[in-house]
Structures are given as structure tokens and as C-alpha cells.
Design a protein around this motif. Structure first.
Motif, PDB file in Angstrom:
ATOM      1  N   LYS A 395       0.829  -1.206   0.000  1.00 26.13           N
ATOM      2  CA  LYS A 395       0.000   0.000   0.000  1.00 26.13           C
ATOM      3  C   LYS A 395       0.867   1.261   0.000  1.00 26.13           C
ATOM      4  O   LYS A 395       0.593   2.225  -0.718  1.00 26.13           O
ATOM      5  N   GLU A 396       1.950   1.254   0.828  1.00 23.16           N
ATOM      6  CA  GLU A 396       2.845   2.423   0.897  1.00 23.16           C
ATOM      7  C   GLU A 396       3.556   2.647  -0.426  1.00 23.16           C
ATOM      8  O   GLU A 396       3.729   3.780  -0.874  1.00 23.16           O
ATOM      9  N   GLN A 397       4.015   1.524  -1.054  1.00 24.07           N
ATOM     10  CA  GLN A 397       4.709   1.668  -2.342  1.00 24.07           C
ATOM     11  C   GLN A 397       3.773   2.250  -3.393  1.00 24.07           C
ATOM     12  O   GLN A 397       4.173   3.112  -4.186  1.00 24.07           O
ATOM     13  N   ALA A 398       2.532   1.742  -3.407  1.00 22.03           N
ATOM     14  CA  ALA A 398       1.572   2.258  -4.388  1.00 22.03           C
ATOM     15  C   ALA A 398       1.306   3.744  -4.146  1.00 22.03           C
ATOM     16  O   ALA A 398       1.260   4.551  -5.082  1.00 22.03           O
ATOM     17  N   SER A 399       1.162   4.122  -2.839  1.00 21.10           N
ATOM     18  CA  SER A 399       0.909   5.536  -2.515  1.00 21.10           C
ATOM     19  C   SER A 399       2.099   6.411  -2.888  1.00 21.10           C
ATOM     20  O   SER A 399       1.931   7.512  -3.418  1.00 21.10           O
ATOM     21  N   ALA A 400       3.336   5.893  -2.625  1.00 18.20           N
ATOM     22  CA  ALA A 400       4.535   6.665  -2.957  1.00 18.20           C
ATOM     23  C   ALA A 400       4.649   6.879  -4.455  1.00 18.20           C
ATOM     24  O   ALA A 400       5.004   7.972  -4.916  1.00 18.20           O
ATOM     25  N   GLU A 401       4.358   5.826  -5.253  1.00 15.69           N
ATOM     26  CA  GLU A 401       4.427   5.977  -6.699  1.00 15.69           C
ATOM     27  C   GLU A 401       3.388   6.975  -7.191  1.00 15.69           C
ATOM     28  O   GLU A 401       3.655   7.791  -8.093  1.00 15.69           O
ATOM     29  N   GLN A 402       2.197   6.927  -6.593  1.00 20.61           N
ATOM     30  CA  GLN A 402       1.166   7.895  -6.981  1.00 20.61           C
ATOM     31  C   GLN A 402       1.602   9.321  -6.659  1.00 20.61           C
ATOM     32  O   GLN A 402       1.412  10.248  -7.458  1.00 20.61           O
ATOM     33  N   ASP A 403       2.216   9.500  -5.442  1.00 20.83           N
ATOM     34  CA  ASP A 403       2.685  10.844  -5.059  1.00 20.83           C
ATOM     35  C   ASP A 403       3.793  11.326  -5.988  1.00 20.83           C
ATOM     36  O   ASP A 403       3.815  12.498  -6.391  1.00 20.83           O
ATOM     37  N   LYS A 404       4.732  10.421  -6.335  1.00 26.79           N
ATOM     38  CA  LYS A 404       5.822  10.830  -7.247  1.00 26.79           C
ATOM     39  C   LYS A 404       5.253  11.245  -8.603  1.00 26.79           C
ATOM     40  O   LYS A 404       5.690  12.227  -9.205  1.00 26.79           O
ATOM     41  N   THR A 405       4.304  10.445  -9.097  1.00 27.34           N
ATOM     42  CA  THR A 405       3.680  10.782 -10.379  1.00 27.34           C
ATOM     43  C   THR A 405       2.982  12.144 -10.293  1.00 27.34           C
ATOM     44  O   THR A 405       3.083  12.973 -11.208  1.00 27.34           O
ATOM     45  N   ALA A 406       2.280  12.380  -9.164  1.00 24.41           N
ATOM     46  CA  ALA A 406       1.576  13.659  -9.001  1.00 24.41           C
ATOM     47  C   ALA A 406       2.562  14.826  -8.911  1.00 24.41           C
ATOM     48  O   ALA A 406       2.326  15.898  -9.470  1.00 24.41           O
ATOM     49  N   VAL A 407       3.706  14.617  -8.188  1.00 27.70           N
ATOM     50  CA  VAL A 407       4.708  15.688  -8.063  1.00 27.70           C
ATOM     51  C   VAL A 407       5.310  16.010  -9.425  1.00 27.70           C
ATOM     52  O   VAL A 407       5.486  17.177  -9.799  1.00 27.70           O
ATOM     53  N   LEU A 408       5.674  14.962 -10.216  1.00 22.30           N
ATOM     54  CA  LEU A 408       6.238  15.199 -11.552  1.00 22.30           C
ATOM     55  C   LEU A 408       5.223  15.898 -12.450  1.00 22.30           C
ATOM     56  O   LEU A 408       5.583  16.769 -13.261  1.00 22.30           O
ATOM     57  N   ALA A 409       3.938  15.525 -12.313  1.00 20.11           N
ATOM     58  CA  ALA A 409       2.904  16.193 -13.108  1.00 20.11           C
ATOM     59  C   ALA A 409       2.813  17.670 -12.722  1.00 20.11           C
ATOM     60  O   ALA A 409       2.675  18.543 -13.579  1.00 20.11           O
ATOM     61  N   ALA A 410       2.907  17.959 -11.404  1.00 17.01           N
ATOM     62  CA  ALA A 410       2.883  19.359 -10.959  1.00 17.01           C
ATOM     63  C   ALA A 410       4.083  20.124 -11.496  1.00 17.01           C
ATOM     64  O   ALA A 410       3.969  21.278 -11.918  1.00 17.01           O
ATOM     65  N   LEU A 411       5.283  19.476 -11.489  1.00 12.95           N
ATOM     66  CA  LEU A 411       6.501  20.127 -12.019  1.00 12.95           C
ATOM     67  C   LEU A 411       6.331  20.458 -13.497  1.00 12.95           C
ATOM     68  O   LEU A 411       6.619  21.576 -13.948  1.00 12.95           O
ATOM     69  N   ASN A 412       5.856  19.482 -14.296  1.00 12.91           N
ATOM     70  CA  ASN A 412       5.698  19.712 -15.734  1.00 12.91           C
ATOM     71  C   ASN A 412       4.605  20.739 -16.007  1.00 12.91           C
ATOM     72  O   ASN A 412       4.722  21.563 -16.931  1.00 12.91           O
ATOM     73  N   GLY A 413       3.506  20.710 -15.203  1.00 13.24           N
ATOM     74  CA  GLY A 413       2.447  21.706 -15.387  1.00 13.24           C
ATOM     75  C   GLY A 413       2.945  23.112 -15.089  1.00 13.24           C
ATOM     76  O   GLY A 413       2.607  24.070 -15.787  1.00 13.24           O
ATOM     77  N   TRP A 414       3.793  23.224 -14.032  1.00 11.67           N
ATOM     78  CA  TRP A 414       4.393  24.543 -13.687  1.00 11.67           C
ATOM     79  C   TRP A 414       5.270  25.055 -14.831  1.00 11.67           C
ATOM     80  O   TRP A 414       5.175  26.201 -15.243  1.00 11.67           O
ATOM     81  N   ALA A 415       6.133  24.161 -15.393  1.00 14.49           N
ATOM     82  CA  ALA A 415       7.021  24.559 -16.495  1.00 14.49           C
ATOM     83  C   ALA A 415       6.211  24.934 -17.730  1.00 14.49           C
ATOM     84  O   ALA A 415       6.542  25.894 -18.443  1.00 14.49           O
ATOM     85  N   LYS A 416       5.117  24.176 -17.997  1.00 15.99           N
ATOM     86  CA  LYS A 416       4.303  24.469 -19.191  1.00 15.99           C
ATOM     87  C   LYS A 416       3.597  25.814 -19.044  1.00 15.99           C
ATOM     88  O   LYS A 416       3.547  26.622 -19.986  1.00 15.99           O
ATOM     89  N   ALA A 417       3.046  26.089 -17.847  1.00 14.12           N
ATOM     90  CA  ALA A 417       2.374  27.381 -17.641  1.00 14.12           C
ATOM     91  C   ALA A 417       3.352  28.531 -17.815  1.00 14.12           C
ATOM     92  O   ALA A 417       3.026  29.565 -18.395  1.00 14.12           O
ATOM     93  N   TRP A 418       4.592  28.339 -17.317  1.00 16.77           N
ATOM     94  CA  TRP A 418       5.636  29.374 -17.499  1.00 16.77           C
ATOM     95  C   TRP A 418       5.941  29.560 -18.973  1.00 16.77           C
ATOM     96  O   TRP A 418       6.019  30.671 -19.493  1.00 16.77           O
ATOM     97  N   SER A 419       6.121  28.438 -19.706  1.00 19.40           N
ATOM     98  CA  SER A 419       6.453  28.511 -21.135  1.00 19.40           C
ATOM     99  C   SER A 419       5.317  29.167 -21.916  1.00 19.40           C
ATOM    100  O   SER A 419       5.557  29.916 -22.874  1.00 19.40           O
ATOM    101  N   ASP A 420       4.045  28.860 -21.528  1.00 12.18           N
ATOM    102  CA  ASP A 420       2.881  29.438 -22.234  1.00 12.18           C
ATOM    103  C   ASP A 420       2.596  30.873 -21.804  1.00 12.18           C
ATOM    104  O   ASP A 420       1.652  31.489 -22.289  1.00 12.18           O
ATOM    105  N   LYS A 421       3.410  31.395 -20.839  1.00 15.29           N
ATOM    106  CA  LYS A 421       3.191  32.743 -20.293  1.00 15.29           C
ATOM    107  C   LYS A 421       1.795  32.847 -19.665  1.00 15.29           C
ATOM    108  O   LYS A 421       1.179  33.906 -19.651  1.00 15.29           O
TER     109      LYS A 421
END
Length: 514
Positions: A395-421
Motif C-alpha cells: 500500500k505504501e509503495q503504491a501511494s509513494a508511486e502515486q505521489d511521485k507521479t503527481a509531483v512530476l505532473a505538478a513540475l511539468n504543469g508549472w514549467a508548461k504554464a511558465w512557457s505558455d506565459k
């Protein structure tokens, strides 16, 4: 942190400026005293020499006290006032030094050096407009003053650099040259005279003015050396005469003192010898009496010990005989009691042994049954514990993988919003308690970021090689960031700290580097 938001403006240290010209103080001070002061007395020259020596030795507090004392007698002396300003600058008392040099420019408006030193102090405090105005006044009094001309060039370079930074919003980490202004150590005066028009901006005019300034400076330096040599020679002659006078006086007093000291020493030696002899004789007598007393005491102690040993031996013999009789009687009684005790003990021992054997057999049987039951229970518990642990780990491994995926998605969304101004989307990736740089408020920081993003014609932000480590509701992301706009390209390592607020991962902190 965005690469264009880290502006720094280091100020060149005043002490570095002062130390570059410290070795010129003595010679140039002598020149100024000759050029601008009224014909000074020998006592006045000696006082100036003492002040210069204290400054060369780094004793600025003593030099300032001496200067104030002399100024009390010569309040209009330009060189003394100029020297006081230098001492205050050396002590990092910039405000007081500025006041001294400002007053000098009011009382002696034709001297360029006070204006130059005011410019150096203003520049050290980041006040480059005031520095420029002061140097303009120095150039008005002496159009060919090389040091003021070079300092003015440095100030114009710094003002141009600041204007360029402000216009283009370039990376504050860029290596922008800093002005290195020279603090003048003495008053040379306006040796060329006249007034000067505004400094021409063309490079050829600046080179001509600099060449003239260097020639004038060389000529002034030669005159200074000659005058200083003459002053030093006069001072050396005066010092030599004073030293000879002191040596004669000292030799006479030292000879009389030596004779008196010798007589006192001989008397003291004789008194000491007599006292030592009397002490030695007394010590010998005391030693003989002490040895005699110790011998008599030892003989008395030996006699008393022999008598005590004889009395103890007789008493010990009588006691031994009495004890022998008592032991014989006691032995017969003990043998009878011992036999009875042994018989009773054997019977009791046999009874106890039988009971112990019966109990041991019963205990062994019960222990075997209990061990069997415990073993089965332990096996069942271990099996259940392992199943629970495996389930929790999965359960912890599944939750950790979900959190990592969510963090990477937040990072890419932040970079995309910056790039799109997309400023609104970009700012929406930051937590409400985001650590803003330099202690700015959240509103000030957001407005500054909005202006920087909307000011760019094109922005591209790419992230790669991202690694995520999660501890509870905090995630640390280290990645490579390639920032590209129509004005700047930066490839660097960055670190973002995310915090989980509700179901979203938001940026709490930005740092440069891995």
C-alpha cells in the motif's frame, strides 16, 4: 527560482581604495604643506611629521587626537583638515569624513582633491549620481587631473551598467565590472588653473585629457619628491642634534647612578654574607640537638616495645591452655549431636528427593505440552504479521508511486504554464506560504513575476533528469532546467520543495543548484 530574479550589486570596499595609496601619505603631505599652507614653523612641520608617522603605523585614533589638537591652533589649515578627513575614512566613519571634505570644498573651492575623495566615499555607499557630480566639480577646478578623470570614467561605466541592467532585466548573476575608484591621499592643488567645459564623450578627447593628466601628475610627483627630500634632510639634522644632546646628558647621569648602585650593591653583599653565616651556624646547632633528641626517643620506644611483647606472650600462652581444655569437652558433645543430625538428615533427604522426582516428571510433561501450544500459536501469529506487513508495504509503495507521479505532473504543469506565459496558471502552482526571496510579500513577489513573464516575447522552460524524494507531505525535486527566452538562455540545476495541500502538490521553496 527564475534565473532573472537574482540581482546583486556588490559595492567596492572603501578600505581597498585607501590601502592602494597608503604608501604615498608622508611624501604628498609634505608637498601640500609647502604648496597651500602659509609658511609653517619648524614646530608645525614636526607636528605634521608626527601625525604622518602615526597614520603609517595604523594608529588612527592617536593620529586623530593629534590632528584635532593642532587644528585647534590652526583651524584654517587646509592640509590638516584634509588629513582629518583621511583618518576618518580609514576608521570607516564615512559620514564624518564626507562632512569634513564637503566643508573643504566650500572653504577652498579651487582644490580638486576634496571633490575627488567625496566621490570615492559616495561611490562606496552606492550613490553614483552624487559621485559623478563631485568628480565633475573636481574636473572643473583642474581639467587635466588624471586621478579624477579615471575615477569619473569608472563612475560613468557603473551608471551605464545599471541602466543596461534595468532596461534588459538581464541575469543578476552576470559578471558586471565594478568601479575601482582611487582615494587621494594629499592636496596637490589646482596647478593648471582655469575652468573646464563639460567632459567630451568622444573616446579621442578622453585619451588626450588622460595623457595630459599623466604628464602633469609626473611633474607634480617630481616636485613633491624634491621638496620632501629637503624637508626630510632638515628634520634629520634637527633629530641628530637633539639625539647628541640627550646622549651627553644621559651619559653623565648614568655614570653617577652607576657609582651609587655599585656602593649599595657592595654593602648589600656584605650584609648578606654575615646573615648567611649566622643562619648556617644556627642551622648546624639545631640539627645536632634534633639528632640527639631523635636517638633518645628511639631508645625509649625500643625498651617499651620489648616489655609489651613479653607481657603479650605470657597472656597468649595461658589463653591457649584454657582453650585446649574447652575444645576437648566440646568435641565429645559435638560428635554425639552430629550423629543424630546425620541420621535425621538422611531420612529427610530421601523424602525430599522422592518428592522432587515426582514434581520434575509432572513439570516436564506440562512444559512439553505448553511448548507445543506456544510453538503453534507463534507460527500462526508470525504468518498473520507477515501478511499484514506485506499488505502495508504494498500500500505504501503504491501511494509513494502515486505521489511521485503527481509531483512530476505538478513540475511539468508549472514549467508548461511558465512557457505558455500563463501567469495565473504559473502562480497557481505556488503554495500560500511560499518562501518569497529577500523577504518580499506574496503580493509584491507575484506582481514582480507577472511583469517579468509578460515582458518576454518568447519563453521556453524545459525540465529533465528529475528525481523525487518524498517524506510525508513534503517532496524534494532535483532536476535540470533549460530556460530560453528572446533575451536569455540558462542551463542549470534546480531544486524545488513541494508540499501537499489537500489533493495538490504546491511549490513551497525554490533553490539554485542540486
Amino acid at each position: 527560482m527564475a534565473p532573472e530574479s537574482q540581482e546583486q550589486t556588490p559595492i567596492h570596499g572603501l578600505r581597498d581604495l585607501i590601502s592602494k595609496t597608503a604608501h604615498k601619505t608622508a611624501v604628498m603631505s609634505s608637498l601640500v604643506a609647502a604648496l597651500f599652507a602659509a609658511p609653517a614653523s619648524l614646530a608645525h612641520a614636526s607636528e605634521m611629521s608626527d601625525i604622518n608617522k602615526l597614520m603609517r603605523a595604523g594608529q588612527y585614533a592617536e593620529a586623530l587626537t593629534k590632528t584635532d589638537a593642532v587644528l585647534a591652533k590652526h583651524p584654517r589649515d587646509a592640509q590638516l583638515r584634509f588629513t582629518k578627513g583621511l583618518i576618518l575614512a580609514e576608521q570607516n566613519r564615512s559620514a564624518e569624513a564626507i562632512a569634513v571634505f564637503t566643508k573643504l570644498t566650500e572653504d577652498f573651492p579651487d582644490l580638486p582633491e576634496p571633490y575627488n575623495n567625496l566621490a570615492v566615499l559616495y561611490a562606496a555607499d552606492g550613490q553614483y549620481d552624487k559621485a559623478r557630480a563631485a568628480l565633475d566639480m573636481a574636473m572643473r577646478t583642474n581639467p587635466t587631473y588624471a586621478t579624477a578623470l579615471e575615477n569619473l570614467g569608472d563612475v560613468y561605466a557603473k551608471l551605464a551598467s545599471q541602466a543596461y541592467d534595468k532596461a534588459l532585466q538581464i541575469d543578476p548573476g552576470a559578471n558586471v565590472p565594478q568601479p575601482k575608484l582611487t582615494l587621494l591621499r594629499s592636496l596637490n592643488g589646482n596647478t593648471t588653473g582655469g575652468t573646464v567645459p563639460r567632459l567630451a564623450s568622444a573616446a579621442a578627447a578622453q585619451r588626450d585629457a588622460k595623457a595630459k593628466a599623466e604628464a602633469s601628475a609626473a611633474e607634480q610627483q617630481q616636485r613633491a619628491k624634491a621638496l620632501a627630500a629637503e624637508k626630510l634632510a632638515q628634520q634629520a639634522a634637527a633629530d641628530k642634534a637633539e639625539a647628541e644632546k640627550n646622549a651627553i646628558s644621559k651619559a653623565t647621569s648614568e655614570k653617577e647612578k652607576a657609582a651609587a648602585d655599585k656602593a649599595a650593591a657592595e654593602k648589600a653583599a656584605a650584609d648578606k654574607a654575615a646573615a648567611d653565616k649566622a643562619a648556617a651556624e644556627k642551622a648546624a646547632a639545631d640539627k645536632a640537638a634534633a639528632e640527639k633528641a631523635r636517638a633518645e626517643k628511639a631508645r625509649a620506644e625500643q625498651l617499651a616495645a620489648e616489655q609489651a611483647r613479653a607481657q603479650k606472650a605470657a597472656a597468649d600462652k595461658a589463653a591457649a591452655e584454657q582453650k585446649q581444655k574447652e575444645l576437648l569437652a566440646q568435641k565429645d558433645k559435638e560428635q554425639a549431636e552430629k550423629l543424630a543430625r546425620e541420621q535425621a538428615a538422611r531420612a529427610e533427604k530421601e523424602k525430599a528427593a522422592q518428592a522432587a522426582a515426582d514434581k520434575a516428571r509432572a513439570d516436564k510433561l506440562a512444559a512439553a505440552e505448553k511448548a507445543k501450544a506456544d510453538k503453534l500459536a507463534a507460527a500462526e501469529k508470525a504468518k498473520a504479521d507477515k501478511a499484514r506487513a506485506d499488505k502495508e508495504k504494498a500500500k505504501e509503495q503504491a501511494s509513494a508511486e502515486q505521489d511521485k507521479t503527481a509531483v512530476l505532473a505538478a513540475l511539468n504543469g508549472w514549467a508548461k504554464a511558465w512557457s505558455d506565459k500563463d501567469v495565473r496558471g504559473y502562480l497557481g502552482h505556488y503554495a500560500s506560504d511560499f518562501d518569497t526571496p529577500k523577504g518580499a510579500s506574496r503580493k509584491e513577489w507575484a506582481e514582480e513575476r507577472r511583469a517579468r513573464i509578460e515582458d518576454k516575447g518568447r519563453i521556453s522552460v524545459k525540465v529533465s533528469n528529475a528525481t523525487v524524494s518524498i517524506n510525508g507531505n513534503t517532496a524534494t525535486v532535483r532536476y535540470r532546467q533549460i530556460y530560453n527566452s528572446d533575451r536569455l538562455t540558462v542551463d542549470s540545476r534546480k531544486t524545488l520543495i513541494f508540499v501537499k495541500q489537500g489533493n495538490r502538490w504546491l511549490i513551497k521553496q525554490e533553490r539554485s543548484g542540486g
